[in-house]
Design an enzyme around this catalytic site. Sequence first.
Site, PDB file in Angstrom:
ATOM      1  N   HIS A   1       5.159  10.246   1.854  1.00 32.16           N
ATOM      2  CA  HIS A   1       5.052  10.326   3.317  1.00 32.16           C
ATOM      3  C   HIS A   1       3.603  10.047   3.728  1.00 32.16           C
ATOM      4  CE1 HIS A   1       5.475  11.861   7.423  1.00 32.16           C
ATOM      5  NE2 HIS A   1       6.766  11.703   7.224  1.00 32.16           N
TER       6      HIS A   1
ATOM      7  N   ASP B   1      14.440  12.366   3.973  1.00 37.22           N
ATOM      8  CA  ASP B   1      15.571  11.477   3.624  1.00 37.22           C
ATOM      9  C   ASP B   1      16.118  11.714   2.231  1.00 37.22           C
ATOM     10  OD1 ASP B   1      13.623   9.190   5.410  1.00 37.22           O
ATOM     11  OD2 ASP B   1      15.557   9.977   6.069  1.00 37.22           O
TER      12      ASP B   1
HETATM   13  C1  SDX Z   1      10.417   8.749   7.368  1.00 41.45           C
HETATM   14  O1  SDX Z   1       6.082   8.830   9.732  1.00 41.45           O
HETATM   15  C2  SDX Z   1       7.033   9.682   9.763  1.00 41.45           C
HETATM   16  O2  SDX Z   1       6.860  10.789  10.200  1.00 41.45           O
HETATM   17  C3  SDX Z   1       8.388   9.186   9.268  1.00 41.45           C
HETATM   18  C4  SDX Z   1       9.489  10.222   9.172  1.00 41.45           C
HETATM   19  C5  SDX Z   1       9.927  10.705  10.555  1.00 41.45           C
HETATM   20  O3  SDX Z   1      10.502  11.794  10.621  1.00 41.45           O
HETATM   21  O4  SDX Z   1       9.774   9.920  11.534  1.00 41.45           O
HETATM   22  O5  SDX Z   1       9.056  11.324   8.401  1.00 41.45           O
HETATM   23  C6  SDX Z   1      10.746   9.618   8.521  1.00 41.45           C
HETATM   24  O6  SDX Z   1      10.253   7.567   7.555  1.00 41.45           O
HETATM   25  C7  SDX Z   1      10.204   9.374   6.018  1.00 41.45           C
HETATM   26  C8  SDX Z   1       9.768   8.334   4.947  1.00 41.45           C
HETATM   27  C9  SDX Z   1      11.010   7.608   4.450  1.00 41.45           C
HETATM   28  N1  SDX Z   1      10.642   6.486   3.590  1.00 41.45           N
HETATM   29  C10 SDX Z   1      10.863   6.514   2.258  1.00 41.45           C
HETATM   30  O7  SDX Z   1      11.313   7.489   1.643  1.00 41.45           O
HETATM   31  C11 SDX Z   1      10.556   5.196   1.565  1.00 41.45           C
HETATM   32  C12 SDX Z   1       9.763   5.474   0.262  1.00 41.45           C
HETATM   33  N2  SDX Z   1       8.444   5.974   0.636  1.00 41.45           N
HETATM   34  C13 SDX Z   1       7.421   5.025   0.903  1.00 41.45           C
HETATM   35  O8  SDX Z   1       7.645   3.707   0.995  1.00 41.45           O
HETATM   36  C14 SDX Z   1       6.091   5.576   1.404  1.00 41.45           C
HETATM   37  O9  SDX Z   1       5.870   6.756   0.767  1.00 41.45           O
HETATM   38  C15 SDX Z   1       5.987   5.753   2.897  1.00 41.45           C
HETATM   39  C16 SDX Z   1       6.304   4.486   3.621  1.00 41.45           C
HETATM   40  C17 SDX Z   1       6.902   6.829   3.350  1.00 41.45           C
HETATM   41  C18 SDX Z   1       4.533   6.156   3.188  1.00 41.45           C
HETATM   42  O10 SDX Z   1       3.750   5.078   2.885  1.00 41.45           O
HETATM   43  P1  SDX Z   1       2.138   5.131   3.078  1.00 41.45           P
HETATM   44  O11 SDX Z   1       1.699   6.358   3.756  1.00 41.45           O
HETATM   45  O12 SDX Z   1       1.712   3.830   3.669  1.00 41.45           O
HETATM   46  O13 SDX Z   1       1.667   5.301   1.620  1.00 41.45           O
HETATM   47  P2  SDX Z   1       1.337   4.087   0.670  1.00 41.45           P
HETATM   48  O14 SDX Z   1       2.442   3.078   0.743  1.00 41.45           O
HETATM   49  O15 SDX Z   1      -0.061   3.643   0.930  1.00 41.45           O
HETATM   50  O16 SDX Z   1       1.444   4.792  -0.766  1.00 41.45           O
HETATM   51  C19 SDX Z   1       0.335   5.476  -1.303  1.00 41.45           C
HETATM   52  C20 SDX Z   1       0.481   5.277  -2.801  1.00 41.45           C
HETATM   53  C21 SDX Z   1       0.672   3.803  -3.177  1.00 41.45           C
HETATM   54  O17 SDX Z   1       0.151   3.644  -4.474  1.00 41.45           O
HETATM   55  P3  SDX Z   1      -1.369   2.926  -4.585  1.00 41.45           P
HETATM   56  O18 SDX Z   1      -1.255   1.599  -3.854  1.00 41.45           O
HETATM   57  O19 SDX Z   1      -2.288   3.915  -3.890  1.00 41.45           O
HETATM   58  O20 SDX Z   1      -1.580   2.791  -6.063  1.00 41.45           O
HETATM   59  O21 SDX Z   1       1.658   5.961  -3.264  1.00 41.45           O
HETATM   60  C22 SDX Z   1       2.599   5.012  -3.773  1.00 41.45           C
HETATM   61  C23 SDX Z   1       2.188   3.646  -3.260  1.00 41.45           C
HETATM   62  O22 SDX Z   1       2.565   2.629  -4.190  1.00 41.45           O
HETATM   63  N3  SDX Z   1       3.909   5.397  -3.254  1.00 41.45           N
HETATM   64  C24 SDX Z   1       5.035   5.415  -3.968  1.00 41.45           C
HETATM   65  C25 SDX Z   1       6.016   5.889  -3.080  1.00 41.45           C
HETATM   66  N4  SDX Z   1       5.485   6.119  -1.887  1.00 41.45           N
HETATM   67  C26 SDX Z   1       4.166   5.808  -2.002  1.00 41.45           C
HETATM   68  N5  SDX Z   1       5.303   5.085  -5.256  1.00 41.45           N
HETATM   69  C27 SDX Z   1       6.596   5.241  -5.643  1.00 41.45           C
HETATM   70  N6  SDX Z   1       7.601   5.683  -4.849  1.00 41.45           N
HETATM   71  C28 SDX Z   1       7.350   6.026  -3.563  1.00 41.45           C
HETATM   72  N7  SDX Z   1       8.326   6.458  -2.782  1.00 41.45           N
END
Ligand code: SDX
Length: 431
Positions: free
Chosen positions: A308, A366
Site C-alpha cells: 500500500h 483487497d
Molecule cells: C487499494 O491508495 C489507497 O488508499 C487505495 C486503497 C483505497 O482504499 O482506496 O487502499 C485501495 O487500491 C489497495 C491496493 C490494492 N492494490 C494491490 O493490492 C496491487 C498490488 N500492490 C501494489 O501494486 C502496490 O503495493 C500498490 C500499488 C498498492 C502501492 O504501490 P506504491 O506505493 O507505488 O509502491 P511501489 O510500487 O513503489 O512499491 C514499493 C516497492 C517496489 O519495490 P522496489 O522498486 O522499491 O524494489 O515494493 C514492491 C515494489 O516492487 N511492491 C511489491 C508489491 N507492492 C509493492 N512487490 C510484490 N508484491 C506487491 N504487491
Amino acid sequence: MMADKKTATLSFADKTLEFPIYSPTAGPDVIDIRKLYADGGVFTYDPGFTSTASCESKITFIDGDKGELLYRGYPIDQLAEKSHFLEVCFLLLYGNLPSAVELEDFEARVTKHTMVHEQMMYFFRGFRRDAHPMAIITGVMGAMSAFYHDSTDITDPWQREVAAIRMIAKVPTISAMAYKYSVGQPFVYPRNDLDFASNFLRMCFAVPAEEYEPNPILSRAMDRIFTLHADHEQNASTSTVRLAGSSGANPFACIAAGIACLWGPAHGGANQACLEMLREIGTVDQIPEYIARAKDKDDPFRLMGFGHRVYKNFDPRAKVMKESADEVLDLLGIDNNETLKVAKELEKIALEDEYFISKKLYPNVDFYSGVILDAMGFPTSMFTPIFALSRTVGWISQWKEMIGDPTQKIGRPRQLYQGATMRDYVDVEDR
Ligand code: SDX
C-alpha cells in the site's frame, strides 16, 4: 487552515524563498508552495504524488505507520463493529454521527431513491451479456446525468444534496442490475422494507420463481464490507473525482470518472485480481513459487492484495476482513476452503520473508475481501463493483468538500518537459 508561524526556506540559483508551514490536527506538516513558480520560476516534481498534499480535508485520516484509519475521527474497527453503512454514510457526508431522528430521516431519504428510471433498463440492453459489470456501471453512472438532469447544477446546494442521495441509493441497484444482466436473469426491484445490505443481496440473488429471505449474518457481513471500503483519503479514484469536479463537471460524470479509475488492478481491481491469483496458486505447496516471482525484479507479477502507498503496517481493514472471512465461511459451513487456506498461509509466509518485511508490505483491504464475496456467491467480476458501490459515499463526500471550498481552483498540474524544442516543419519530399 491555521497558518503557523513556521516557515521553510528554499535556496537555489540566486534565490532564497520562504514558504509557510501549516500543522494539521494529525499527520505530517505541509509546506505551502503555491507561490513557488510565481516567485521562483520553478516547478516541484512529484509523479505519483508520493510527497504531495493535494487539498485540505476533514473527512478521513490514515496513519500508515500505526495502521490506523479514522472516518471523521472514529476508528474504522469501532465503526465496523458498532455502526452500520448508512450511519457511516451520514458521518462521512455531514461530519458527525447522526441522532436517532437524523438517522431515521437519512435512511428514509436514501430508501426512497433506490429505484432507477425505468428507461435505464434499455441502456443495459446495449451491452453484451458478457460485458464486465465495471464497464456497465461506469457507463450507466455517466448516463445518470441524462436521466437526472434536475440535480446536475453544482452551484445549487439543494441539487448537490439530491445528487448525493441519488447516487448512494442507486449505485447498489445499478450494480445488482449489472450482475443480473450478466447471468441472464430478470432485474429485481429494490424493496423499501429491507435494510441497505439486505436489499442489495436480494437484488442480486432473488429470482421470481421463489421467495428470497436475506440471511442476517450475510447481510451484516455485506454491510461491514461496505463500511470498510467507504472512504480512504486522497487515493487514486478519489483524486480523479476531485480533479473532474474541479472543472465544474456534473456529479454523476465525476463519480463515473472515479469508478473508471477504481477499476485498475493496482487499485480497486485488486480484489478481483487477488482471488484469481489465490485460485491460480491453488494449493499451499505452490506458494513459494509465487513468492519468488513477486520478489523477482524481472517478473511483473506482484502479490495482489499486498502492499500500500500509505500503510507501512497492517491495513486495519484487512484485519476486520480476515475476522469476517472466518465468520462467514463458518456460517456457510465452508470449513475446508482451499482459497482461504492459501490466503492465510501466503500471508504468514510473506510476513516472515525479508523482502516483504524490508519493503513493509502487508495485506491490504483487497486481500481477504474476495474470499468472503466468493463464499457469498458473487463472481469475481462483481468484486470491484461492490468496492465502487461502497466508495461512492466517500467520493461524494470528498467532492462536496471540494465544491464547498472557496479556495478551490481547477486542477492543472505542470510537467518536466523532455520533448523536442522548437523546430520548423519539413515537407515530406525533403525528409
Ligand atoms: C487499494 O491508495 C489507497 O488508499 C487505495 C486503497 C483505497 O482504499 O482506496 O487502499 C485501495 O487500491 C489497495 C491496493 C490494492 N492494490 C494491490 O493490492 C496491487 C498490488 N500492490 C501494489 O501494486 C502496490 O503495493 C500498490 C500499488 C498498492 C502501492 O504501490 P506504491 O506505493 O507505488 O509502491 P511501489 O510500487 O513503489 O512499491 C514499493 C516497492 C517496489 O519495490 P522496489 O522498486 O522499491 O524494489 O515494493 C514492491 C515494489 O516492487 N511492491 C511489491 C508489491 N507492492 C509493492 N512487490 C510484490 N508484491 C506487491 N504487491
